[in-house]
Scaffold this motif. Structure first.
Motif, short mmCIF file in Angstrom:
data_model
loop_
_atom_site.label_atom_id
_atom_site.label_comp_id
_atom_site.label_asym_id
_atom_site.label_seq_id
_atom_site.Cartn_x
_atom_site.Cartn_y
_atom_site.Cartn_z
N LEU A 173 0.83 -1.19 0.00
CA LEU A 173 0.00 0.00 0.00
C LEU A 173 0.87 1.25 0.00
O LEU A 173 1.90 1.30 0.69
CB LEU A 173 -0.89 0.05 1.24
CG LEU A 173 -1.73 -1.18 1.58
CD1 LEU A 173 -2.51 -0.94 2.88
CD2 LEU A 173 -2.68 -1.51 0.46
N LEU A 174 0.47 2.25 -0.76
CA LEU A 174 1.01 3.59 -0.62
C LEU A 174 -0.14 4.47 -0.15
O LEU A 174 -1.05 4.80 -0.92
CB LEU A 174 1.59 4.10 -1.94
CG LEU A 174 2.52 5.32 -1.83
CD1 LEU A 174 3.37 5.46 -3.10
CD2 LEU A 174 1.76 6.62 -1.58
N VAL A 175 -0.11 4.79 1.15
CA VAL A 175 -1.19 5.55 1.77
C VAL A 175 -0.75 7.01 1.87
O VAL A 175 0.28 7.32 2.47
CB VAL A 175 -1.52 5.00 3.18
CG1 VAL A 175 -2.65 5.79 3.81
CG2 VAL A 175 -1.87 3.52 3.09
N SER A 176 -1.50 7.89 1.25
CA SER A 176 -1.19 9.33 1.24
C SER A 176 -2.31 10.08 1.94
O SER A 176 -3.48 9.99 1.55
CB SER A 176 -1.02 9.82 -0.19
OG SER A 176 -0.66 11.19 -0.21
N ILE A 177 -1.95 10.82 2.99
CA ILE A 177 -2.93 11.44 3.89
C ILE A 177 -2.76 12.95 3.86
O ILE A 177 -1.64 13.47 3.94
CB ILE A 177 -2.74 10.92 5.32
CG1 ILE A 177 -2.81 9.38 5.36
CG2 ILE A 177 -3.78 11.52 6.26
CD1 ILE A 177 -2.40 8.78 6.69
N GLY A 178 -3.87 13.68 3.75
CA GLY A 178 -3.82 15.14 3.78
C GLY A 178 -5.18 15.72 4.09
O GLY A 178 -6.06 15.04 4.61
N TYR A 179 -5.37 16.98 3.73
CA TYR A 179 -6.65 17.65 3.97
C TYR A 179 -6.79 18.80 2.98
O TYR A 179 -5.81 19.25 2.38
CB TYR A 179 -6.78 18.13 5.41
CG TYR A 179 -5.69 19.06 5.89
CD1 TYR A 179 -5.92 20.43 6.02
CD2 TYR A 179 -4.44 18.57 6.25
CE1 TYR A 179 -4.94 21.29 6.47
CE2 TYR A 179 -3.44 19.42 6.71
CZ TYR A 179 -3.70 20.77 6.82
OH TYR A 179 -2.71 21.63 7.27
N SER A 180 -7.99 19.27 2.81
CA SER A 180 -8.30 20.16 1.68
C SER A 180 -7.60 21.51 1.76
O SER A 180 -7.32 22.12 0.73
CB SER A 180 -9.82 20.37 1.59
OG SER A 180 -10.29 21.09 2.73
N ALA A 181 -7.33 22.02 2.97
CA ALA A 181 -6.74 23.34 3.11
C ALA A 181 -5.22 23.30 3.21
O ALA A 181 -4.59 24.32 3.49
CB ALA A 181 -7.30 24.04 4.36
N CYS A 182 -4.62 22.17 2.96
CA CYS A 182 -3.17 21.96 3.17
C CYS A 182 -2.38 22.48 1.97
O CYS A 182 -2.46 21.92 0.87
CB CYS A 182 -2.91 20.48 3.40
SG CYS A 182 -1.18 19.99 3.36
N HIS A 183 -1.57 23.50 2.18
CA HIS A 183 -0.79 24.11 1.10
C HIS A 183 0.19 23.11 0.49
O HIS A 183 0.26 22.96 -0.74
CB HIS A 183 -0.04 25.33 1.62
CG HIS A 183 0.95 25.90 0.66
ND1 HIS A 183 0.57 26.58 -0.48
CD2 HIS A 183 2.32 25.86 0.64
CE1 HIS A 183 1.65 26.95 -1.15
NE2 HIS A 183 2.72 26.53 -0.50
N TRP A 184 0.95 22.40 1.33
CA TRP A 184 1.96 21.48 0.79
C TRP A 184 1.34 20.25 0.16
O TRP A 184 1.95 19.60 -0.69
CB TRP A 184 2.97 21.12 1.88
CG TRP A 184 3.93 22.26 2.10
CD1 TRP A 184 3.91 23.15 3.12
CD2 TRP A 184 4.99 22.66 1.22
NE1 TRP A 184 4.90 24.09 2.95
CE2 TRP A 184 5.58 23.80 1.79
CE3 TRP A 184 5.49 22.17 0.02
CZ2 TRP A 184 6.66 24.45 1.20
CZ3 TRP A 184 6.57 22.81 -0.57
CH2 TRP A 184 7.14 23.93 0.01
N CYS A 185 0.10 19.93 0.55
CA CYS A 185 -0.63 18.87 -0.15
C CYS A 185 -0.89 19.28 -1.60
O CYS A 185 -0.75 18.48 -2.53
CB CYS A 185 -1.95 18.56 0.55
SG CYS A 185 -1.79 17.98 2.25
#
Length: 635
Positions: free
Chosen positions: A40-52
């Motif tokens: 698995l390659l699990v990538s986690i972030g959120y909508s307001a995240c600049h670096w995402c």
């Protein structure tokens, strides 16, 4: 389109058109990976995240990167705001593996979800190089990853539920870790030393639940200094209102421009506490500017509050908040814009060619010229386009906004109606409804997901605050129902699990949330609710469980930034601790010290101005308002 197209999550929708073959965190994707033996390659972030957003542009929209990821991994995207349990588990692994965390969080795992590698943002060449090394290990050293992953999991599981030998002695006043002028404090700018620099309203607001005396008073004075420094700095949106997520420098000058619901709810609480002690107009403005912004720009039609505002506008970070010379000229005209530039230059350098509205903490209170400049700029600021708003409402974050409004309304009665309305809207959506507390609400849809422990913690804090503002005992009954729900779904015989025992597709690691972070420790908030309801409803079993939890949390006591919500409970554990019961008919403002929180509505009839009780009996009865006030002044 990939497997994210049907998601409600704004963050997952942002990645739905990537050439990476993303899958959501779901039974289907996890079972397929396990059956096929895929890593698995699990990538986690959120909508307001600049670096995402940066990593999406440079990596996930890149054809070469996508082709390599699709060929070698089952790629899974996770919105950390939908699945904070998955985020917390993999963040614990990332910190153990590399000592670094943040978002986007990218983790490579075995088919069963056990992690073996983690990183945050990487540029393209380093990203492809790291993945190639992992593939080489998988293909040519197959005996290595399994034992390596299990050793990591064993270490993380051992740390999740620590056994403390210190117990309650770790919380004695003589063990208080912050002496006057503590090395961790920034004496010039407020807050803690270093950069990046987080406001940490959860930390400072918990601090004011301790008595304003030695050994706590010096830290509380530093908290007041910190709030006022931030409020006038670039890390607070002084024109529209609202706290930015963190400062990139030690002076609060240049923030990371996203605004999060949880930060602003806890800021309301912090500002209200300080105003209750100071009656200072600046502290009142720190509360009201934020509350007005939340109601004006972040509240949905159903009464809930949106999760976040992005840092970027039209792809440029901070564009809604910073000012070029041309923008100042357009907003102010000449010669006012020249005067503004001279004033701005005295407060610090430009950032990427633009001015951040920042009054330096070393300057003290803002000058009349600065206040006049802000008043002149505000109409132009309010006319600017806003960044993307994530309209989902997260249970815990919405609750803390409600708590902040409720506690503010105790000291500024004009906010009472709005605060109680927000509390009722919260409970209508987040429950318990039909036997389940939900985690997230999307506009126009029923709330969904299973609540996590920080959700229940926020709702319990909201019910306690609503009980005090309204003096309606039904809010205590709601607190009892939430504690019973937590017993059924989260209690494991030792402590409260972060994720419900019924949580579908659980993370690889069970968590308990002992430490304060941007939110107060959920475990500590459950203990607070047990103490509160245990006193007001005379339940010794609740008080005993709370004491056991505080004793078990002793491993965090030496780190104030991670344990302040626990420290704030300790005075309430002393033998003979009193609480105050007030009748529902009591209509006068209740001027109760911020540190004394064991008071609320009586379930049975009490004297007209209340009664003081402890665990086993009631003692003082107040027949006059003056006798009640005399008692409160003695606390």
């Amino acid at each position: 389109m990939n497997g994210l197209a049907q998601s409600d999550s704004a963050y997952l929708q942002q990645h739905a058109h990537n050439p990476v073959q993303w899958w959501p965190w779901s039974a289907e994707s996890l079972e397929a990976a396990a059956a096929e033996g895929q890593w698995l390659l699990v990538s986690i972030g959120y909508s307001a995240c600049h670096w995402c957003h940066v990593m999406e542009r440079e990596i996930f929209e890149d054809a070469e990167c996508a082709a390599y990821m699709n060929a070698h991994f089952r790629n899974i995207k996770v919105d950390r705001e939908e699945r904070p349990d998955v985020d917390q588990a993999y963040m614990a692994a990332a910190l153990a593996l590399s000592g670094q965390g943040g978002w986007p969080l990218n983790v490579v795992c075995l088919p069963d979800g056990r992690p073996i590698w983690a990183s945050t943002y990487l540029p393209k060449d380093r990203w492809l190089s790291a993945l190639a090394k992992l593939v080489e290990i998988r293909d040519h050293h197959a005996d290595v990853p399994g034992p390596y992953a299990q050793k990591l999991v064993d270490a993380l599981e051992g740390a999740a539920l620590p056994a403390s030998a210190d117990g309650l002695t770790a919380w004695a006043p003589e063990a208080w870790p912050w002496t006057e002028d503590a090395p961790a404090w920034d004496p010039d700018h407020g807050g803690l030393r270093g950069a990046p620099k987080f406001p940490l309203p959860a930390l400072w607001s918990s601090l004011h639940r301790l008595p304003p005396k030695t050994p706590y008073a010096a830290a509380q004075a530093h908290s007041v200094k910190t709030l006022r420094a931030i409020f006038h700095s670039g890390s607070y949106d002084t024109l529209r209102g609202g706290l930015f997520r963190y400062s990139t420098d030690a002076a609060w000058h240049v923030p990371h421009f996203e605004k999060m619901a949880y930060d602003n709810g806890l800021w309301l609480r912090w500002a209200a506490q300080i105003f209750s002690m100071s009656s200072d107009a600046t502290d009142r403005r720190a509360f009201e500017a934020t509350a007005n912004w939340l109601l004006r720009e972040m509240q949905r039609s159903d009464g809930l509050f949106c999760a976040a505002l992005d840092a970027d506008t039209d792809g440029k970070e901070g564009a809604s908040y910073v000012w070029t010379e041309a923008e100042l000229e357009a907003a102010l005209g000449s010669p006012r814009s020249a005067e503004a530039l001279n004033l701005l230059r005295t407060q610090g350098p430009t950032w990427e060619g633009s001015h951040v509205l920042h009054w330096h903490p070393l300057e003290g209170r803002p000058s009349e010229a600065w206040t006049s400049l802000l008043d002149a700029l505000r109409p132009a600021a309010l006319a600017r386009p806003l960044p993307f708003r994530d309209d989902k409402s997260v249970h815990a974050w919405n609750a803390w906004i409600g708590v902040g409004l409720l506690e503010g309304a105790l000291h500024i009665p004009a906010w009472k109606e709005s605060a109680l309305g927000a509390a009722e809207a919260h409970m209508a959506q987040f429950g318990p409804v039909e036997g389940r507390c939900a985690h997230v609400s999307y506009s126009g849809k029923p709330a969904q997901g299973w609540a996590f422990l920080d959700d229940l913690a926020g709702s319990l804090a909201l019910c306690m605050a609503a009980a005090q503002l309204s003096l309606d005992p039904r809010w205590i009954t709601r607190s009892e129902a939430l504690l019973a729900y937590a017993d059924e779904h989260h209690w494991d015989g030792h402590a409260y699990l972060y994720a419900a025992k019924t949580q579908p597709e659980p993370a690889f690691l069970a968590q308990y949330d002992w430490e304060d972070d941007v939110l107060p420790s959920a475990q500590a908030q459950l203990a607070r609710a047990l103490i509160y309801v245990g006193h007001l409803r005379t339940n010794p079993g609740m008080l005993e469980r709370a004491k056991d939890l505080v004793a078990r949390a002793a491993h965090v006591a030496a780190s104030p930034a991670q344990s302040m919500s626990w420290w704030s409970l300790v005075p309430s554990l002393a033998p003979g601790t009193e609480h105050l019961l007030l009748p529902a008919s009591y209509s006068h403002p209740v001027r109760i010290p911020a540190h004394w929180w064991l008071w609320g509505p009586a379930e049975a009839e009490v004297p007209p101005f209340g009664q003081v009780c402890h665990e086993s009996a009631c003692t003082l009865a107040f027949e006059t308002e003056s006798s009640l006030h005399a008692y409160l002044q003695s606390l």
